[in-house]
Design a protein around this motif. Structure first.
Motif, PDB file in Angstrom:
ATOM      1  N   ASP A 307      44.732  32.733  44.328  1.00 62.13           N
ATOM      2  CA  ASP A 307      46.104  32.886  44.797  1.00 62.13           C
ATOM      3  C   ASP A 307      46.190  33.810  46.013  1.00 62.13           C
ATOM      4  OD1 ASP A 307      48.767  32.061  44.412  1.00 62.13           O
ATOM      5  OD2 ASP A 307      49.272  34.001  43.531  1.00 62.13           O
ATOM      6  N   ARG A 308      45.029  34.255  46.494  1.00 66.42           N
ATOM      7  CA  ARG A 308      44.966  35.120  47.680  1.00 66.42           C
ATOM      8  C   ARG A 308      45.820  36.378  47.502  1.00 66.42           C
ATOM      9  NH1 ARG A 308      46.446  32.121  52.921  1.00 66.42           N
ATOM     10  NH2 ARG A 308      48.210  31.431  51.646  1.00 66.42           N
ATOM     11  N   ALA A 309      45.603  37.057  46.403  1.00 62.39           N
ATOM     12  CA  ALA A 309      46.303  38.319  46.160  1.00 62.39           C
ATOM     13  C   ALA A 309      45.900  39.342  47.207  1.00 62.39           C
ATOM     14  CB  ALA A 309      45.971  38.841  44.764  1.00 62.39           C
ATOM     15  N   PRO A 310      46.735  40.349  47.447  1.00 58.73           N
ATOM     16  CA  PRO A 310      46.399  41.388  48.429  1.00 58.73           C
ATOM     17  C   PRO A 310      45.062  42.060  48.127  1.00 58.73           C
ATOM     18  CG  PRO A 310      48.703  41.531  47.833  1.00 58.73           C
ATOM     19  CD  PRO A 310      48.098  40.518  46.914  1.00 58.73           C
ATOM     20  N   LEU A 311      44.375  42.423  49.183  1.00 56.44           N
ATOM     21  CA  LEU A 311      43.041  43.019  49.063  1.00 56.44           C
ATOM     22  C   LEU A 311      42.986  44.202  48.094  1.00 56.44           C
ATOM     23  CD1 LEU A 311      40.076  43.169  50.014  1.00 56.44           C
ATOM     24  CD2 LEU A 311      40.870  44.614  51.914  1.00 56.44           C
ATOM     25  N   PRO A 312      43.926  45.164  48.139  1.00 63.05           N
ATOM     26  CA  PRO A 312      43.828  46.292  47.205  1.00 63.05           C
ATOM     27  C   PRO A 312      43.841  45.853  45.751  1.00 63.05           C
ATOM     28  CG  PRO A 312      45.440  46.745  48.927  1.00 63.05           C
ATOM     29  CD  PRO A 312      45.064  45.308  49.067  1.00 63.05           C
ATOM     30  N   LEU A 313      44.633  44.853  45.401  1.00 62.74           N
ATOM     31  CA  LEU A 313      44.695  44.375  44.022  1.00 62.74           C
ATOM     32  C   LEU A 313      43.392  43.702  43.617  1.00 62.74           C
ATOM     33  CD1 LEU A 313      48.312  42.875  43.837  1.00 62.74           C
ATOM     34  CD2 LEU A 313      47.558  45.262  43.751  1.00 62.74           C
ATOM     35  N   LEU A 314      42.810  42.942  44.529  1.00 63.07           N
ATOM     36  CA  LEU A 314      41.546  42.275  44.229  1.00 63.07           C
ATOM     37  C   LEU A 314      40.421  43.277  44.003  1.00 63.07           C
ATOM     38  CD1 LEU A 314      41.657  39.305  46.776  1.00 63.07           C
ATOM     39  CD2 LEU A 314      42.011  39.196  44.300  1.00 63.07           C
ATOM     40  N   VAL A 315      40.351  44.281  44.866  1.00 62.64           N
ATOM     41  CA  VAL A 315      39.283  45.279  44.726  1.00 62.64           C
ATOM     42  C   VAL A 315      39.461  46.071  43.437  1.00 62.64           C
ATOM     43  CG1 VAL A 315      38.255  47.355  45.730  1.00 62.64           C
ATOM     44  CG2 VAL A 315      38.941  45.454  47.210  1.00 62.64           C
ATOM     45  N   TYR A 316      40.674  46.511  43.178  1.00 63.52           N
ATOM     46  CA  TYR A 316      40.953  47.309  41.983  1.00 63.52           C
ATOM     47  C   TYR A 316      40.577  46.552  40.715  1.00 63.52           C
ATOM     48  CZ  TYR A 316      43.847  49.515  38.357  1.00 63.52           C
ATOM     49  OH  TYR A 316      44.299  50.091  37.196  1.00 63.52           O
ATOM     50  N   THR A 317      41.050  45.323  40.568  1.00 60.84           N
ATOM     51  CA  THR A 317      40.766  44.560  39.357  1.00 60.84           C
ATOM     52  C   THR A 317      39.290  44.185  39.266  1.00 60.84           C
ATOM     53  OG1 THR A 317      41.505  42.564  40.517  1.00 60.84           O
ATOM     54  CG2 THR A 317      43.080  43.639  39.080  1.00 60.84           C
ATOM     55  N   ALA A 318      38.665  43.885  40.409  1.00 62.06           N
ATOM     56  CA  ALA A 318      37.249  43.533  40.380  1.00 62.06           C
ATOM     57  C   ALA A 318      36.395  44.688  39.885  1.00 62.06           C
ATOM     58  CB  ALA A 318      36.790  43.098  41.772  1.00 62.06           C
ATOM     59  N   VAL A 319      36.677  45.892  40.367  1.00 63.94           N
ATOM     60  CA  VAL A 319      35.890  47.059  39.935  1.00 63.94           C
ATOM     61  C   VAL A 319      36.121  47.337  38.452  1.00 63.94           C
ATOM     62  CG1 VAL A 319      35.549  49.544  40.234  1.00 63.94           C
ATOM     63  CG2 VAL A 319      35.821  48.071  42.235  1.00 63.94           C
ATOM     64  N   LEU A 320      37.361  47.249  37.994  1.00 60.83           N
ATOM     65  CA  LEU A 320      37.634  47.441  36.564  1.00 60.83           C
ATOM     66  C   LEU A 320      36.891  46.414  35.722  1.00 60.83           C
ATOM     67  CD1 LEU A 320      41.441  48.303  36.212  1.00 60.83           C
ATOM     68  CD2 LEU A 320      39.488  49.745  35.636  1.00 60.83           C
ATOM     69  N   LEU A 321      36.897  45.159  36.157  1.00 64.24           N
ATOM     70  CA  LEU A 321      36.205  44.115  35.410  1.00 64.24           C
ATOM     71  C   LEU A 321      34.699  44.356  35.371  1.00 64.24           C
ATOM     72  CD1 LEU A 321      37.962  40.755  36.332  1.00 64.24           C
ATOM     73  CD2 LEU A 321      37.583  41.655  34.035  1.00 64.24           C
ATOM     74  N   VAL A 322      34.129  44.721  36.499  1.00 64.80           N
ATOM     75  CA  VAL A 322      32.683  44.956  36.557  1.00 64.80           C
ATOM     76  C   VAL A 322      32.291  46.109  35.640  1.00 64.80           C
ATOM     77  CG1 VAL A 322      30.797  45.758  38.039  1.00 64.80           C
ATOM     78  CG2 VAL A 322      32.339  43.962  38.840  1.00 64.80           C
ATOM     79  N   ILE A 323      33.046  47.201  35.687  1.00 62.17           N
ATOM     80  CA  ILE A 323      32.746  48.347  34.825  1.00 62.17           C
ATOM     81  C   ILE A 323      32.888  47.968  33.360  1.00 62.17           C
ATOM     82  CG2 ILE A 323      33.504  50.649  34.131  1.00 62.17           C
ATOM     83  CD1 ILE A 323      34.330  51.135  37.030  1.00 62.17           C
ATOM     84  N   THR A 324      33.954  47.236  33.035  1.00 64.02           N
ATOM     85  CA  THR A 324      34.220  46.885  31.642  1.00 64.02           C
ATOM     86  C   THR A 324      33.205  45.892  31.097  1.00 64.02           C
ATOM     87  OG1 THR A 324      36.584  47.272  31.952  1.00 64.02           O
ATOM     88  CG2 THR A 324      35.941  45.940  30.064  1.00 64.02           C
ATOM     89  N   LEU A 325      32.940  44.838  31.840  1.00 66.85           N
ATOM     90  CA  LEU A 325      32.021  43.810  31.370  1.00 66.85           C
ATOM     91  C   LEU A 325      30.568  44.269  31.439  1.00 66.85           C
ATOM     92  CD1 LEU A 325      33.616  40.660  33.026  1.00 66.85           C
ATOM     93  CD2 LEU A 325      33.813  41.388  30.653  1.00 66.85           C
ATOM     94  N   GLY A 326      30.248  45.109  32.420  1.00 66.93           N
ATOM     95  CA  GLY A 326      28.870  45.526  32.606  1.00 66.93           C
ATOM     96  C   GLY A 326      28.463  46.749  31.809  1.00 66.93           C
ATOM     97  N   GLY A 327      29.434  47.426  31.185  1.00 67.37           N
ATOM     98  CA  GLY A 327      29.117  48.631  30.438  1.00 67.37           C
ATOM     99  C   GLY A 327      28.658  48.339  29.016  1.00 67.37           C
TER     100      GLY A 327
END
Length: 386
Positions: A307-327
């Motif tokens: 959906d081409r969300a704004p860059l800050p939202l994409l970065v924020y959610t991506a980092v949260l997902l990586v930390i959560t799934l990768g931990g």
């Protein structure tokens, strides 16, 4: 903000004359979460328990209470494994606010923790609305708040935990970024970094967006952009270095503390093993719900990117997902770690905003019922830590 994204403007919802849409969003959040608190309170009284104790002293809340009352220095030894869990794993902003509340108001530490968490949840609800409004319109913003408040694990917003505080700081920092208020965004990111380990996701959003502005948009002469990008991780880094200094291992001390809690980054190996147990019928109901939430989060992340969300939202959610799934460790806590990742719900909120109002109300009501029942189960029946 020129990041290759779009901003939608929508008309205000009917029936809200005399009230700002932000106040409406806050009222919606208060209603949906108030119902959950009421059900838990009734269940606690029926079981002969104190509702304040259930909400304010369960699991990790006890660690925050101890830090508030006695400062850092508590540890818990497990002879069977030889590990020693230290309270240095818990970041300082939340217990500091609890201590300040105890000074200002005649409440105990548990009550102070709930006051801070509930106040932060209210501030977060308005911030979540502002982000949703700017990206997808007013109606979608209100629905985003409603969906955020009826997640299966949303009961955590009304307990003595830090997710509400992180969500508030993240929402307003992201909103500041969308409006190019660089120093506000960085200041809130610094505070987020003092709240939880995952507060680094807010700093990442600020720093990456600043880098984009400097490189792709040619704003290298704007001092505030440079300052925001460099200062955003300062809170998170300062606490890690402070713990490392205290443990006489400046760079590795904090990670050693987390390792003793079973928290380390294993690139998702532990999560895959836990998911396999669930799929083969060996997991608990909590683990089954966790797997469902994680799968939905990944799907929503894909939709958010498409959906081409704004860059800050994409970065924020991506980092949260990586930390959560990768931990590694605490598989059943992973949905709690994702509670501040409210942008993931934007695709659903936008879709519901286009649907008939009755459809949105029925869907929200059904999700609220699930959230109430599951939240009550987590707080009063389940013996698995949140």
């Amino acid at each position: 903000m020129s990041t290759g994204t779009r901003t939608v403007t929508a008309s205000a919802r009917p029936g809200t004359a005399g009230l700002s849409a932000g106040a409406t969003a806050l009222a919606v959040f208060a209603v949906v979460r108030g119902g959950g608190v009421l059900l838990i309170a009734l269940g606690a009284w029926w079981a002969g328990k104190d509702p304040v104790a259930v909400l304010g002293t369960s699991w990790d809340s006890g660690w925050y209470i101890a830090i508030t009352e006695h400062g850092y220095g508590r540890s818990l030894a497990w002879p069977a494994t030889g590990s020693v869990q230290s309270d240095l794993a818990f970041f300082p902003l939340y217990p500091s606010l609890m201590r300040l509340t105890c000074v200002l108001l005649p409440v105990g530490a548990a009550g102070a923790g709930l006051l801070v968490a509930w106040s932060a949840a209210a501030a977060a609800a308005v911030g979540v609305y502002r982000v949703g409004e700017r990206v997808a319109g007013k109606r979608a913003g209100v629905l985003l708040v409603a969906l955020w408040g009826v997640q299966p694990h949303a009961v955590v917003f009304t307990t003595g935990y830090t997710e509400s505080l992180l969500a508030a700081l993240a929402a307003w920092s992201l909103y500041a970024l969308l409006r190019e208020r660089w120093l506000w965004a960085a200041g809130l990111a610094i505070l987020a970094g003092l709240t939880r380990p995952t507060g680094i996701a807010v700093a990442a959003a600020v720093s990456v967006t600043a880098l984009y502005a400097l490189v792709a948009r040619g704003e290298h002469r704007r001092a505030e952009v440079w300052a925001a990008g460099l200062l955003a991780p300062a809170g998170w880094a300062a606490y890690l270095l402070a713990v490392g200094w205290r443990r006489r291992d400046p760079l590795g001390g904090y990670f050693a503390v987390q390792d003793a809690w079973g928290s380390r980054f294993d690139f998702g190996a532990g999560a895959v093993r836990a998911a396999s147990r669930v799929l083969t019928g060996q997991g608990s109901p909590n683990s089954a719900m966790t797997l469902a939430v994680l799968a939905l989060a990944v799907g929503l992340a894909v939709l958010l990117a498409l959906d081409r969300a704004p860059l800050p939202l994409l970065v924020y959610t991506a980092v949260l997902l990586v930390i959560t799934l990768g931990g590694a460790g605490f598989f059943d806590s992973k949905p709690r770690f994702l509670l501040p990742a409210f942008p993931l719900l934007l695709p659903l909120a936008a879709a519901m905003a286009r649907a008939r109002p009755r459809t949105a109300v029925v869907a929200t009501g059904a999700l609220a019922g699930l959230s109430y029942l599951y939240g009550t189960y987590l707080m009063l029946i389940s013996h698995v830590p949140l």
